[in-house]
Scaffold this motif. Sequence first.
Motif, PDB file in Angstrom:
ATOM      1  N   ILE A 140       0.840  -1.192   0.000  1.00 12.38           N
ATOM      2  CA  ILE A 140       0.000   0.000   0.000  1.00 12.38           C
ATOM      3  C   ILE A 140       0.878   1.247   0.000  1.00 12.38           C
ATOM      4  O   ILE A 140       1.772   1.398   0.829  1.00 12.38           O
ATOM      5  CB  ILE A 140      -0.931   0.024   1.227  1.00 12.38           C
ATOM      6  N   SER A 141       0.623   2.134  -0.937  1.00 12.30           N
ATOM      7  CA  SER A 141       1.406   3.359  -1.032  1.00 12.30           C
ATOM      8  C   SER A 141       1.082   4.295   0.129  1.00 12.30           C
ATOM      9  O   SER A 141      -0.085   4.590   0.399  1.00 12.30           O
ATOM     10  CB  SER A 141       1.114   4.068  -2.362  1.00 12.30           C
ATOM     11  N   THR A 142       2.111   4.744   0.821  1.00 12.04           N
ATOM     12  CA  THR A 142       1.903   5.680   1.937  1.00 12.04           C
ATOM     13  C   THR A 142       1.481   7.057   1.439  1.00 12.04           C
ATOM     14  O   THR A 142       0.936   7.861   2.195  1.00 12.04           O
ATOM     15  CB  THR A 142       3.191   5.811   2.765  1.00 12.04           C
ATOM     16  N   LYS A 143       1.733   7.329   0.154  1.00 10.01           N
ATOM     17  CA  LYS A 143       1.370   8.629  -0.418  1.00 10.01           C
ATOM     18  C   LYS A 143      -0.079   8.672  -0.895  1.00 10.01           C
ATOM     19  O   LYS A 143      -0.592   9.743  -1.211  1.00 10.01           O
ATOM     20  CB  LYS A 143       2.302   8.960  -1.587  1.00 10.01           C
ATOM     21  N   GLN A 144      -0.715   7.499  -0.967  1.00 12.26           N
ATOM     22  CA  GLN A 144      -2.082   7.440  -1.473  1.00 12.26           C
ATOM     23  C   GLN A 144      -3.053   8.023  -0.456  1.00 12.26           C
ATOM     24  O   GLN A 144      -3.173   7.532   0.662  1.00 12.26           O
ATOM     25  CB  GLN A 144      -2.465   5.991  -1.789  1.00 12.26           C
ATOM     26  N   LYS A 145      -3.751   9.092  -0.830  1.00 13.77           N
ATOM     27  CA  LYS A 145      -4.701   9.759   0.054  1.00 13.77           C
ATOM     28  C   LYS A 145      -6.124   9.335  -0.284  1.00 13.77           C
ATOM     29  O   LYS A 145      -6.422   8.927  -1.405  1.00 13.77           O
ATOM     30  CB  LYS A 145      -4.573  11.282  -0.073  1.00 13.77           C
ATOM     31  N   ASP A 146      -7.002   9.454   0.705  1.00 14.50           N
ATOM     32  CA  ASP A 146      -8.407   9.168   0.451  1.00 14.50           C
ATOM     33  C   ASP A 146      -8.998  10.220  -0.480  1.00 14.50           C
ATOM     34  O   ASP A 146      -8.612  11.392  -0.462  1.00 14.50           O
ATOM     35  CB  ASP A 146      -9.193   9.150   1.766  1.00 14.50           C
ATOM     36  N   LEU A 147      -9.945   9.780  -1.277  1.00  8.31           N
ATOM     37  CA  LEU A 147     -10.622  10.662  -2.220  1.00  8.31           C
ATOM     38  C   LEU A 147     -11.578  11.573  -1.457  1.00  8.31           C
ATOM     39  O   LEU A 147     -12.407  11.108  -0.672  1.00  8.31           O
ATOM     40  CB  LEU A 147     -11.392   9.806  -3.226  1.00  8.31           C
ATOM     41  N   ASP A 148     -11.474  12.886  -1.674  1.00  9.26           N
ATOM     42  CA  ASP A 148     -12.377  13.802  -0.968  1.00  9.26           C
ATOM     43  C   ASP A 148     -13.201  14.657  -1.921  1.00  9.26           C
ATOM     44  O   ASP A 148     -13.855  15.611  -1.498  1.00  9.26           O
ATOM     45  CB  ASP A 148     -11.605  14.686   0.020  1.00  9.26           C
ATOM     46  N   LEU A 308     -17.311   3.734  -1.681  1.00 11.23           N
ATOM     47  CA  LEU A 308     -17.300   4.886  -0.782  1.00 11.23           C
ATOM     48  C   LEU A 308     -18.192   4.637   0.428  1.00 11.23           C
ATOM     49  O   LEU A 308     -17.840   4.974   1.563  1.00 11.23           O
ATOM     50  CB  LEU A 308     -17.747   6.139  -1.534  1.00 11.23           C
ATOM     51  N   GLU A 309     -19.359   4.044   0.188  1.00 11.91           N
ATOM     52  CA  GLU A 309     -20.224   3.652   1.302  1.00 11.91           C
ATOM     53  C   GLU A 309     -19.516   2.649   2.204  1.00 11.91           C
ATOM     54  O   GLU A 309     -19.592   2.733   3.437  1.00 11.91           O
ATOM     55  CB  GLU A 309     -21.514   3.018   0.770  1.00 11.91           C
ATOM     56  N   LEU A 310     -18.851   1.701   1.579  1.00 16.08           N
ATOM     57  CA  LEU A 310     -18.180   0.641   2.330  1.00 16.08           C
ATOM     58  C   LEU A 310     -17.087   1.211   3.229  1.00 16.08           C
ATOM     59  O   LEU A 310     -16.969   0.839   4.404  1.00 16.08           O
ATOM     60  CB  LEU A 310     -17.588  -0.370   1.350  1.00 16.08           C
ATOM     61  N   SER A 311     -16.291   2.122   2.688  1.00 18.62           N
ATOM     62  CA  SER A 311     -15.230   2.745   3.473  1.00 18.62           C
ATOM     63  C   SER A 311     -15.803   3.544   4.638  1.00 18.62           C
ATOM     64  O   SER A 311     -15.300   3.480   5.768  1.00 18.62           O
ATOM     65  CB  SER A 311     -14.392   3.658   2.574  1.00 18.62           C
ATOM     66  N   ASP A 312     -16.874   4.274   4.365  1.00 15.53           N
ATOM     67  CA  ASP A 312     -17.506   5.098   5.397  1.00 15.53           C
ATOM     68  C   ASP A 312     -18.144   4.232   6.479  1.00 15.53           C
ATOM     69  O   ASP A 312     -18.034   4.510   7.678  1.00 15.53           O
ATOM     70  CB  ASP A 312     -18.553   6.000   4.743  1.00 15.53           C
ATOM     71  N   GLN A 313     -18.802   3.162   6.062  1.00 22.31           N
ATOM     72  CA  GLN A 313     -19.530   2.319   7.003  1.00 22.31           C
ATOM     73  C   GLN A 313     -18.594   1.525   7.905  1.00 22.31           C
ATOM     74  O   GLN A 313     -18.863   1.352   9.098  1.00 22.31           O
ATOM     75  CB  GLN A 313     -20.446   1.362   6.237  1.00 22.31           C
ATOM     76  N   LEU A 314     -17.479   1.047   7.337  1.00 25.26           N
ATOM     77  CA  LEU A 314     -16.550   0.228   8.116  1.00 25.26           C
ATOM     78  C   LEU A 314     -15.438   1.041   8.766  1.00 25.26           C
ATOM     79  O   LEU A 314     -14.640   0.494   9.533  1.00 25.26           O
ATOM     80  CB  LEU A 314     -15.925  -0.851   7.216  1.00 25.26           C
ATOM     81  N   HIS A 315     -15.372   2.334   8.450  1.00 25.64           N
ATOM     82  CA  HIS A 315     -14.291   3.188   8.950  1.00 25.64           C
ATOM     83  C   HIS A 315     -12.924   2.623   8.573  1.00 25.64           C
ATOM     84  O   HIS A 315     -11.991   2.599   9.381  1.00 25.64           O
ATOM     85  CB  HIS A 315     -14.389   3.368  10.468  1.00 25.64           C
ATOM     86  N   ILE A 316     -12.832   2.177   7.342  1.00 25.43           N
ATOM     87  CA  ILE A 316     -11.585   1.639   6.801  1.00 25.43           C
ATOM     88  C   ILE A 316     -11.100   2.577   5.703  1.00 25.43           C
ATOM     89  O   ILE A 316     -11.886   2.977   4.842  1.00 25.43           O
ATOM     90  CB  ILE A 316     -11.790   0.218   6.234  1.00 25.43           C
ATOM     91  N   PRO A 317      -9.836   2.974   5.710  1.00 21.31           N
ATOM     92  CA  PRO A 317      -9.327   3.875   4.663  1.00 21.31           C
ATOM     93  C   PRO A 317      -9.621   3.345   3.266  1.00 21.31           C
ATOM     94  O   PRO A 317      -9.567   2.138   3.008  1.00 21.31           O
ATOM     95  CB  PRO A 317      -7.823   3.915   4.935  1.00 21.31           C
ATOM     96  N   SER A 352      -7.239   9.893   8.553  1.00 18.35           N
ATOM     97  CA  SER A 352      -5.808   9.945   8.833  1.00 18.35           C
ATOM     98  C   SER A 352      -5.340   8.736   9.619  1.00 18.35           C
ATOM     99  O   SER A 352      -4.169   8.396   9.608  1.00 18.35           O
ATOM    100  CB  SER A 352      -5.476  11.220   9.619  1.00 18.35           C
ATOM    101  N   SER A 353      -6.260   8.084  10.345  1.00 18.21           N
ATOM    102  CA  SER A 353      -5.863   6.932  11.150  1.00 18.21           C
ATOM    103  C   SER A 353      -5.634   5.724  10.272  1.00 18.21           C
ATOM    104  O   SER A 353      -6.304   5.536   9.271  1.00 18.21           O
ATOM    105  CB  SER A 353      -6.951   6.606  12.176  1.00 18.21           C
ATOM    106  N   LYS A 354      -4.679   4.907  10.639  1.00 18.24           N
ATOM    107  CA  LYS A 354      -4.373   3.699   9.885  1.00 18.24           C
ATOM    108  C   LYS A 354      -5.294   2.576  10.327  1.00 18.24           C
ATOM    109  O   LYS A 354      -5.765   2.535  11.449  1.00 18.24           O
ATOM    110  CB  LYS A 354      -2.911   3.287  10.083  1.00 18.24           C
ATOM    111  N   ILE A 355      -5.486   1.622   9.423  1.00 17.27           N
ATOM    112  CA  ILE A 355      -6.418   0.543   9.709  1.00 17.27           C
ATOM    113  C   ILE A 355      -5.954  -0.300  10.883  1.00 17.27           C
ATOM    114  O   ILE A 355      -6.758  -0.855  11.619  1.00 17.27           O
ATOM    115  CB  ILE A 355      -6.601  -0.335   8.453  1.00 17.27           C
ATOM    116  N   SER A 356      -4.646  -0.378  11.086  1.00 21.08           N
ATOM    117  CA  SER A 356      -4.142  -1.212  12.170  1.00 21.08           C
ATOM    118  C   SER A 356      -4.507  -0.655  13.538  1.00 21.08           C
ATOM    119  O   SER A 356      -4.421  -1.344  14.541  1.00 21.08           O
ATOM    120  CB  SER A 356      -2.623  -1.343  12.067  1.00 21.08           C
ATOM    121  N   SER A 357      -4.925   0.623  13.587  1.00 25.43           N
ATOM    122  CA  SER A 357      -5.275   1.226  14.865  1.00 25.43           C
ATOM    123  C   SER A 357      -6.668   0.839  15.325  1.00 25.43           C
ATOM    124  O   SER A 357      -7.053   1.098  16.451  1.00 25.43           O
ATOM    125  CB  SER A 357      -5.182   2.753  14.762  1.00 25.43           C
TER     126      SER A 357
END
Length: 383
Positions: A140-148, A308-317, A352-357
């Motif tokens: 996973i690229s550390t530079k990859q940002k979420d789409l806003d 986008l729904e999936l990311s929002d619902q699961l709170h996963i980047p 901003s939080s990582k999934i491992s958190s």
Amino acid sequence: MLSVSPIFVSTAGLSGKSRQSLESFFSQYKDLNFALVSEHELADVTFIDPENFTRPERIKSFIKQLSERTIVFFSKNTVTLDNLNILHIQKPVQREALKTTLLNIQRKWFNQKRAASNTDSTPTTTHQDELSTLKKPSFISTKQKDLDSMQTEDIETIRYFPEQMFQGKVKQAIEISKNHNALVKLSHGDHQLYFIPATREVYLNLSETLLRGLCVGEWPFNLHIEENHELTSQIVQRLNAKNEYHKTKMEALLWKIALWTSKGKLSNTQALTQPVYLSKLPLFVPQQELPQTAIIASELARHPLNLLELSDQLHIPQKFIFAFFSAAEAIGVVSLTQVQGKATLTSLKPLSSKISSHSKKDLPTSSKRTISQANYLKKQVND
């Protein structure tokens, strides 16, 4: 008793008619155990007609690639190159001379195999599949940002084109192997991948480091279809005997390559707005390949959502969601429904939080449900 497989023979500088004559010659004598192959790296013996090489230096260059190989020249004059042990058969080739040479090669080859079998009393260890696990999801690229935003220029930043990369070639090779029911070879320089349709397996001589390197660039590749179905089992036997080759399942390899290639980007941007349906759980996927794989898979299997729904619902980047979808689409276990999803980006903010958190207690209620449903879904969906 030592079981002897055929001695594989490749040719260089021989016409198609000459190859057919050789194949016919092999089949006429029961005491000869030879078979023609088109791949030099699988051959024990290579027959060369040097007179069909335009320049002598090309012969030398070609022979240097055939290390530890028995070489037979068909020529009018005896040829010696750098003290190499080259057998010679005078042209025009006489049947008895050819048979005598072949019997001598066969006797020497059999004695070597028997000696190796007698001296090697300890069981050989199998080559571990370097592709089976990853210690961490470093692809996973550390530079990859979420789409806003849904602006075209922003969407392009999270998109990649698998058909233009190594992933596309691997998928093409798998499809050709399946559709033609034929052994398919994908090569890059001295490295090869052999796709075996009967077992859905891939034999490859690439390290994990090299394989990951191929996933992030555009390279020249050569696809070759081996149509000789009768020799497929013998080629597999030969690959099993070569220590540098290891094997894995086609779908497992393609899944991993798609993850590495995506680096958290998306192979199909329609999944941003169209609900995604997961038709089959990829149960063969090691959990360490991608964090929260089970949660993402079970949620999509429960009901379709756009990404986008999936990311929002699961709170996963999003980049983890995108990587999962790209790999799942590559192996054909997801599809898009025709109903447009209701989610937009108005309620989404870059995470901003990582999934491992995230721990189970930190996840929303819907995510907790998907964890408890995972075992149930495994029974409902065939792997």
